[in-house]
Motif scaffolding. Structure first.
Motif, PDB file in Angstrom:
ATOM      1  N   TYR A  96       1.143  -1.547   0.280  1.00 46.82           N
ATOM      2  CA  TYR A  96       0.362  -0.121   0.382  1.00 46.82           C
ATOM      3  C   TYR A  96       0.573   1.230   0.145  1.00 46.82           C
ATOM      4  O   TYR A  96       0.448   2.220   0.645  1.00 46.82           O
ATOM      5  CB  TYR A  96      -1.130  -0.155   1.289  1.00 46.82           C
ATOM      6  CG  TYR A  96      -1.653  -1.324   0.900  1.00 46.82           C
ATOM      7  CD1 TYR A  96      -2.413  -1.811   0.903  1.00 46.82           C
ATOM      8  CD2 TYR A  96      -1.863  -1.936   2.951  1.00 46.82           C
ATOM      9  CE1 TYR A  96      -2.948  -2.946   0.135  1.00 46.82           C
ATOM     10  CE2 TYR A  96      -2.708  -3.033   2.730  1.00 46.82           C
ATOM     11  CZ  TYR A  96      -2.551  -3.692   1.803  1.00 46.82           C
ATOM     12  OH  TYR A  96      -3.710  -4.507   1.629  1.00 46.82           O
ATOM     13  N   ARG A 127      -6.401  -1.758  -1.760  1.00 51.89           N
ATOM     14  CA  ARG A 127      -6.522  -0.904  -2.238  1.00 51.89           C
ATOM     15  C   ARG A 127      -7.555  -0.297  -3.193  1.00 51.89           C
ATOM     16  O   ARG A 127      -7.737   0.914  -3.300  1.00 51.89           O
ATOM     17  CB  ARG A 127      -5.305  -1.732  -3.483  1.00 51.89           C
ATOM     18  CG  ARG A 127      -4.505  -2.165  -3.067  1.00 51.89           C
ATOM     19  CD  ARG A 127      -3.413  -2.534  -4.371  1.00 51.89           C
ATOM     20  NE  ARG A 127      -2.061  -2.728  -3.805  1.00 51.89           N
ATOM     21  CZ  ARG A 127      -1.267  -3.630  -4.290  1.00 51.89           C
ATOM     22  NH1 ARG A 127      -1.687  -4.657  -5.233  1.00 51.89           N
ATOM     23  NH2 ARG A 127       0.077  -3.779  -3.945  1.00 51.89           N
ATOM     24  N   GLU A 173      -0.402   3.822  -1.988  1.00 52.45           N
ATOM     25  CA  GLU A 173      -2.146   4.405  -1.778  1.00 52.45           C
ATOM     26  C   GLU A 173      -1.980   5.471  -0.334  1.00 52.45           C
ATOM     27  O   GLU A 173      -2.858   6.655  -0.041  1.00 52.45           O
ATOM     28  CB  GLU A 173      -2.863   3.789  -1.321  1.00 52.45           C
ATOM     29  CG  GLU A 173      -3.165   2.697  -2.450  1.00 52.45           C
ATOM     30  CD  GLU A 173      -2.306   1.614  -3.737  1.00 52.45           C
ATOM     31  OE1 GLU A 173      -2.789   1.313  -4.160  1.00 52.45           O
ATOM     32  OE2 GLU A 173      -1.428   1.519  -2.376  1.00 52.45           O
TER      33      GLU A 173
END
Length: 517
Positions: free
Chosen positions: A306, A430, A309
């Motif tokens: 991640y 996600r 993100e």
């Protein structure tokens, strides 16, 4: 030495007592083009040598030659100080072999004959990377070090080591760094590898001490790490003829910001080099060639599921101070362990946002402890989402976990079905993350001894590194970040938002499900 006149020998002995003279006149290396050259410290190497503390952290851009300096410095100490034990730690076995053969041994083998005669090698072990001298000194180059007391320790590329070889990094931290006697020298140098891991944490601590020292509220002791930063513009090779290289308004704004923060005037040639290099490196530029210490850690960690993100959440201001709306229920999302860690995320849905307002983790406790934690927080609770193994019977002899927790007030509990392919669940996270906001304090680093925080875990949740193929695999690496990340995945897989669909489903998947329902 016996072939020199008494007068020449006296002059040479006088020079040999000067370490800086030795570093500039005794050692040969191969340069970037493979040519044999006399080692003379460059600007960065000289700065580090001049400002060396007992404990040192060097955050850097590429190609400053700090490991070369460390190998020469270690050899110099071994030659001119008896019973010196020096260690060079590389982040890969290949690098360790290269450092030993092409830096340490090459420099020793090309010493003046008279110096090798009075400091003969009594052991040259290519397999173990050990050079021992007759004066009781030695240099060992390896991927870790445990046992014995070191006089000098250099750790190369510790950031990538923490990311790719976390178990090796733990061994270095517990072994090599504990093999240094008080007052001896440690140099940990690396490019950054994302805002997580032991190298990142040590840098943050050292940088905070720099601020405290400047403010007059802190003191650098022999047990503190001195922070050194070497950006791309400290290397004179990083220049380019500016003719034909367009420097846009955004570039000039960036350069002005760097100049103000770093108190450095960039030349037109340096700006041209940076613009061209950034076009080639793209999203790796800040990691490989940072302009400021903070910038070095902005790039996402390679292999982190991640990373992009979480970087977007930070850049967009979604990691901030989040007020809790007392009228909106807070839902919890768990990953349950007993001897292992239990992690709990607290989230309330506010308009289009999934606000993760709190996080808690602990290990070694039963459900009574976690029920008490929830009660003490005093939130208005909605539903409690547990992973698929939430119905296991290890909290009571006669009841499963759900039954035990419900009697303690943790209800209603939603047991989220298991997804066989963990990568599918990761994709759901996600999909969810762009809708997420985080409280930077309650989800951030907790008090000492209470884990590392949920945000840190999401940044650090990574793929396994395959040392043979030197690539990241598709499977997660299980470490301290796994349980908080798994608890967060429970939210993506199990929470049904006000729109009526699971928050981790992609819009296309949700539409397909609606059409076939």
């Amino acid at each position: 030495m016996s072939q020199l006149s008494d007068q020449d020998a006296s002059r040479l002995l006088d020079k040999l007592s000067d370490r800086w003279w030795r570093l500039n006149n005794l050692y040969y290396i191969t340069d970037k083009y493979g040519r044999k050259v006399l080692f003379k410290p460059n600007e960065v190497q000289a700065d580090l040598d001049d400002n060396l503390h007992t404990l040192n952290l060097a955050l850097k851009s590429r190609q400053h030659g700090i490991t070369t300096w460390a190998c020469i410095r270690a050899l110099d100490m071994a030659l001119f100080k008896k019973n010196t034990q020096a260690g060079i730690v590389a982040h890969t076995a290949g690098d360790a072999a290269k450092f030993f053969r092409k830096k340490v041994l090459y420099a020793y083998d090309n010493l003046p004959d008279w110096l090798k005669a009075i400091r003969p090698a009594v052991r040259r072990d290519m397999r173990d990377g050990v050079l021992e001298l007759a004066n009781g000194s030695s240099i060992e180059v390896s991927v870790s070090h445990r046992g014995g007391t070191l006089t000098f320790l250099h750790i190369s590329e510790y950031g990538p080591m923490c990311a790719m070889y976390p178990e090796r990094a733990q061994e270095v931290a517990s072994g090599a760094l504990n093999a240094i006697a008080p007052g001896n020298i440690v140099v940990i140098e690396s490019t950054a590898y994302g805002a997580a891991g032991d190298f990142y944490e040590r840098c943050q601590t050292a940088m905070e001490l720099v601020r405290q020292v400047k403010a007059g509220t802190g003191v650098l002791t022999s047990m503190d790490y001195r922070f050194h930063f070497y950006p791309w513009f400290r290397d004179p090779i990083n220049e380019l003829d500016p003719e034909g290289v367009p420097i846009g308004p955004d570039d000039e704004t960036y350069f002005a910001k760097v100049e103000a923060e770093m108190e450095y005037k960039l030349s037109a040639r340096q700006k041209a080099w940076y613009v061209k290099k950034a076009g080639d490196q793209r999203d790796k530029m800040k990691r490989e060639h940072p302009s400021t210490p903070a910038e070095a850690f902005e790039a996402s960690t390679e292999g982190a599921y991640y990373g992009k993100e979480m970087a977007a959440a930070s850049n967009e201001g979604r990691i901030t101070d989040l007020p809790i709306n007392p009228a909106v229920p807070i839902h919890t999302f768990w990953d349950i362990g007993r001897s292992d860690t239990t992690a709990i995320w607290f989230m309330q849905e506010n308009g289009p946002w999934l606000d993760f307002v709190d996080f808690y983790e602990a290990s070694g406790f039963g459900v009574t402890h976690y029920a008490k934690v929830l009660k003490e927080r005093g939130y208005l609770y909605g539903k409690h989402h547990w992973p698929h193994d939430g119905a296991n019977e290890d909290w009571s002899a006669s009841e499963n976990r759900v039954q035990v927790a419900s009697k303690l007030g943790v209800k209603p509990i939603i047991v989220v079905p298991r997804i066989e392919d963990v990568t599918e669940g990761i994709d759901m996270v996600r999909n969810m993350l762009p809708r997420c906001r985080f409280d930077k304090t309650r989800c951030g680093p907790p008090k000492a001894g209470q884990g590392r925080g949920g945000l840190e875990a999401l940044r650090r949740y990574s793929k396994q590194w395959n040392e043979k193929t030197e690539t990241f695999s598709d499977m997660p690496y299980h470490n301290w970040a796994s349980n908080p990340a798994d608890a967060f995945r429970t939210a993506a897989q199990g929470y049904v938002s006000s729109s009526g669909r699971r928050v981790g489903e992609s819009r296309a998947l949700a539409e397909d499900n609606w059409r076939t329902a």
